[in-house]
Design a protein around this motif. Structure first.
Motif, mmCIF file in Angstrom:
data_model
loop_
_atom_site.group_PDB
_atom_site.id
_atom_site.type_symbol
_atom_site.label_atom_id
_atom_site.label_comp_id
_atom_site.label_asym_id
_atom_site.label_seq_id
_atom_site.Cartn_x
_atom_site.Cartn_y
_atom_site.Cartn_z
ATOM 1 N N THR A 1 31.096 21.872 75.313
ATOM 2 C CA THR A 1 31.005 21.491 73.905
ATOM 3 C C THR A 1 32.426 21.202 73.424
ATOM 4 N N THR A 2 32.622 21.164 72.115
ATOM 5 C CA THR A 2 33.972 20.907 71.610
ATOM 6 C C THR A 2 34.800 22.190 71.602
ATOM 7 N N GLU B 1 36.272 24.180 73.766
ATOM 8 C CA GLU B 1 37.540 24.342 74.475
ATOM 9 C C GLU B 1 38.628 23.432 73.926
ATOM 10 N N ALA B 2 38.228 22.215 73.485
ATOM 11 C CA ALA B 2 39.228 21.328 72.885
ATOM 12 C C ALA B 2 39.753 21.933 71.583
ATOM 13 N N PRO C 1 32.327 25.935 78.761
ATOM 14 C CA PRO C 1 32.663 24.509 78.706
ATOM 15 C C PRO C 1 31.448 23.693 78.269
ATOM 16 N N ALA D 1 42.294 24.595 72.510
ATOM 17 C CA ALA D 1 43.533 23.985 73.001
ATOM 18 C C ALA D 1 44.340 23.426 71.833
ATOM 19 N N ASP D 2 43.647 22.725 70.929
ATOM 20 C CA ASP D 2 44.352 22.142 69.765
ATOM 21 C C ASP D 2 44.964 23.234 68.902
#
Lengths: 291, 396
Positions: A105-106, A108-109, A103, A112-113
């Motif tokens: 940084t970008t 995990e996003a 977790p 998910a995206d």
């Protein structure tokens, strides 16, 4: 990048610094390296503590608005590594998998995206410390480890109990172009950095290497003559010595040589060139003409 | 001034800067002023800086889509849920581990503490080794150890150890076991269980009254359990006994169906319980040792067995000494559960960290996390203070 057993810095980004020094001073060793952590690097550049940032920084609009990205020297992207025995070959096979993610940084996003766009599900295991995350993945707590591809290759080479048991899926789900940044408004220095990288790419495209560059200057080819300063003009336009590109290729090598030396098949990392191939070979390396 | 000091000596006239009353007031005003100024300075400086850097403030982001996945949720959650929901999932996960941790470490700690006082040499030695081992190693290391044990010692999902005729599976992804399919009857069974608890309480009250009046004991525990289990079971039977189960089975990467206890949760709970119960054991032991020796001798003289003496005479009195320090241990469990971040259990801290990272609204999120821990801790304190008052010695 890392320091070798003699304490000298090595790596693709280090070679970019050396190339700039070769163009600027005629001597690739005239670089002073200052290690910085991720949070402090841009403020340090802004404050004049360093003049050139070669720290695997992804070029983004908001960063380019604060500093100036002179050139992109490596095309990275977020990818996935998993045990070969699972038999999955493409990113689309990852539906239902458990994924180890660091977790903060970008990363995990992005995952998910990507899974939502493709109507797939996954279970995340978020562990803050990189060491613990790695151990959990290699112990089999997750099916998949996600990070930037270069990072995955390095992790596999250095930490996998048996590197050949792990596959890194070829497709990246994000664009992470790693750039060289200079202070905002430092236009002339930005030009020198930018064309030093282009010179390495051009040299590879025209087959000039550190070994054959002394023969190359004798070849009667207008393009080579312009690049290597036999026909003067380019160095003057850039504000450096006419032999700037010759010095880069002679002392540092072309892009391909640097890549093979630092990341290629004969190194522990063994990163396939992929996007970092010259454009004629299907990659993204495309230098504007030197003229 | 008509106020006369002790000894009725007349009040000596002094210069105002030497008058303790005036001095006291001046100092108080200066200190309050300084603290107020400091608070004002910090708040206004923060707001100024946020505005200058164009960082949004306020709690509007809570309504926005969170966009990240959480690995272990007690309520329905998906990346399309809001940040508020994601934080709520984190709070519930923290509460789950804290509540179970408090119950289990109280039970285990009491057993160990009583065991340490046992006349059996081996048992008391083992208990004291336990206490020394667990309380002298940092909790974080225990968590790492248990997490590693689970992920290294158990096989992957495809080689999972199956138990109970292929219905329970142990692997490094956790323990998978079957659960009944969702059915509307479950809500009524829950209600029946609550009614059962109320019934058990009434039975206990009636049994105590009867014993006080007639001296006849009543098997309260088995009767209460019977009511609490029996009522929901009757409701289930009345509802046609729906018995469809969701069975775990290997599907793709992992098990699907059934339900799972994840290794992160197990490691965190085991770590917290073993660590805290060492402290609880010492508190229990000191509480019992604080009682006069005559208490146990009197109990023995009445013909109570050692177990009865402990349960009926010693522990109830020891509770008065035990409860106040126990409150601190319960608070510690709740706060220590935030070490979850080290082994990847998705607690409140994890949810908040991701939210800060994605929204950039650190101040608001830190306020939320502080408010959450504060209200949980204050609730525990309030309950324990109430309990302490209830068991305190009532003098007649």
């Amino acid at each position: 990048m890392h320091a070798d057993s003699q304490g000298a810095w090595r790596g693709l980004s280090i070679d970019m610094c050396r190339a700039t020094a070769a163009a600027l001073f005629g001597d690739a060793s005239k670089v002073k390296y200052i290690p910085l952590d991720a949070a402090k690097r841009f403020p340090a550049l802004d404050a004049g503590e360093v003049d050139l940032l070669a720290s695997n920084s992804t070029m983004t609009l908001s960063r380019d608005a604060g500093a100036d990205f002179a050139a992109i020297y490596y095309y990275d992207g977020q990818g996935f590594m998993l045990p070969r025995k699972l038999g999955k070959r493409v990113v689309g096979d990852l539906n239902g998998s458990t994924i180890c993610i660091q977790p903060g940084t970008t990363t995990e996003a992005n995952v998910a995206d990507f899974f939502r766009q493709n109507k797939m599900t996954y279970k995340p295991v978020l562990i803050e410390s990189v060491d613990e995350l790695r151990t959990a993945f290699f112990a089999g707590r997750c099916d998949v480890l996600t990070a930037d591809l270069s990072n995955l290759y390095a992790t596999r080479a250095a930490y996998a109990p048996n590197p050949s048991d792990y596959a890194i899926l070829p497709r990246a789900i994000t664009k992470e172009p790693l750039g060289l940044a200079v202070r905002h408004g430092d236009h002339q220095f930005a030009d020198i950095v930018r064309w030093s990288v282009y010179a390495m790419i051009e040299a590879e495209e025209y087959g000039i290497t550190s070994r054959n560059v002394d023969e190359a200057v004798k070849i009667d080819n207008p393009v080579l003559k312009r690049i290597l300063g036999v026909t003067p003009g380019m160095g003057k336009a850039l504000g450096v010595d006419e032999k700037w590109a010759y010095n880069i290729v002679k002392q540092v090598g072309n892009y391909g040589e640097s890549y093979e030396r630092n990341l290629g098949a004969n190194t522990v990392l063994k990163i396939p060139r992929g996007l970092n191939n010259p454009w004629r070979d299907g990659g993204m390396l495309y230098a504007p003409p030197i003229r | 001034m008509a106020v006369e000091s002790l000894g009725s000596a007349p009040r000596v006239k002094v210069a105002p800067w030497n008058d303790p009353v005036i001095r006291g007031w001046v100092f108080q005003i200066v200190v309050v002023g300084l603290v107020g100024f400091l608070a004002w300075y910090l708040v206004s400086n923060t707001i100024d800086n946020l505005q200058r850097q164009k960082i949004a403030s306020g709690f509007h982001y809570l309504e926005r889509e969170a966009g990240f996945e959480i690995g272990d949720t007690m309520i329905e959650y998906s990346p399309a849920s809001t940040y508020a929901r994601a934080i709520w999932v984190g709070i519930l996960n923290t509460l789950r581990v804290a509540v179970l941790g408090i119950i289990l470490s109280t039970l285990l700690g009491t057993i160990i503490g009583v065991g340490r006082l046992s006349p059996n040499w081996l048992l008391s030695r083992i208990c004291s080794w336990y206490v020394e081992a667990f309380r002298n190693v940092p909790l974080l290391l225990w968590l790492f150890l248990f997490y590693k044990l689970i992920s290294e010692a158990f096989p992957g999902p495809r080689q999972a150890i199956s138990l109970m005729w292929n219905s329970v599976f142990l692997s490094n992804r956790g323990v998978y076991f079957p659960v009944p399919m969702a059915d509307p009857i479950h809500k009524w069974m829950g209600l029946a269980f609550l009614v059962g608890i109320a019934g058990a309480w009434l039975v206990a009250r009636w049994a105590r009254k009867r014993q006080e009046a007639t001296g006849q004991p009543f098997p309260v525990i088995s009767a209460s359990l019977g009511i609490m289990v029996g009522l929901p079971a009757l409701v289930w039977l009345a509802g046609g006994a729906p018995h469809h189960m969701s069975w775990p089975e290997l599907k793709g990467f992992n098990f699907a169906g059934g339900t799972v206890i994840q290794p992160e949760f197990t490691a965190l709970l085991v770590g917290l319980v073993l660590y805290t119960s060492a402290f609880v054991a010492e508190i229990v032991r000191s509480g019992i040792l604080a009682l006069h020796k005559g208490q146990s001798e009197a109990a023995a003289a009445l013909g109570l067995s050692r177990g009865q003496a402990m349960r009926l005479v010693l522990l109830p009195q020891a509770l008065r000494v035990i409860v106040p320090p126990m409150t601190s241990q319960y608070l510690n469990i709740t706060k220590n559960s935030s070490l979850a971040i080290a082994i990847g259990y998705p607690d409140l801290v994890a949810s908040i960290n991701v939210t800060i990272n994605q929204t950039g609204q650190a101040i608001e999120n830190i306020l939320i996390i502080m408010a959450a821990y504060l209200s949980v801790s204050l609730s525990i304190s309030a309950f324990m203070n109430w309990y302490n008052k209830r068991i305190a010695l009532t003098e007649r």
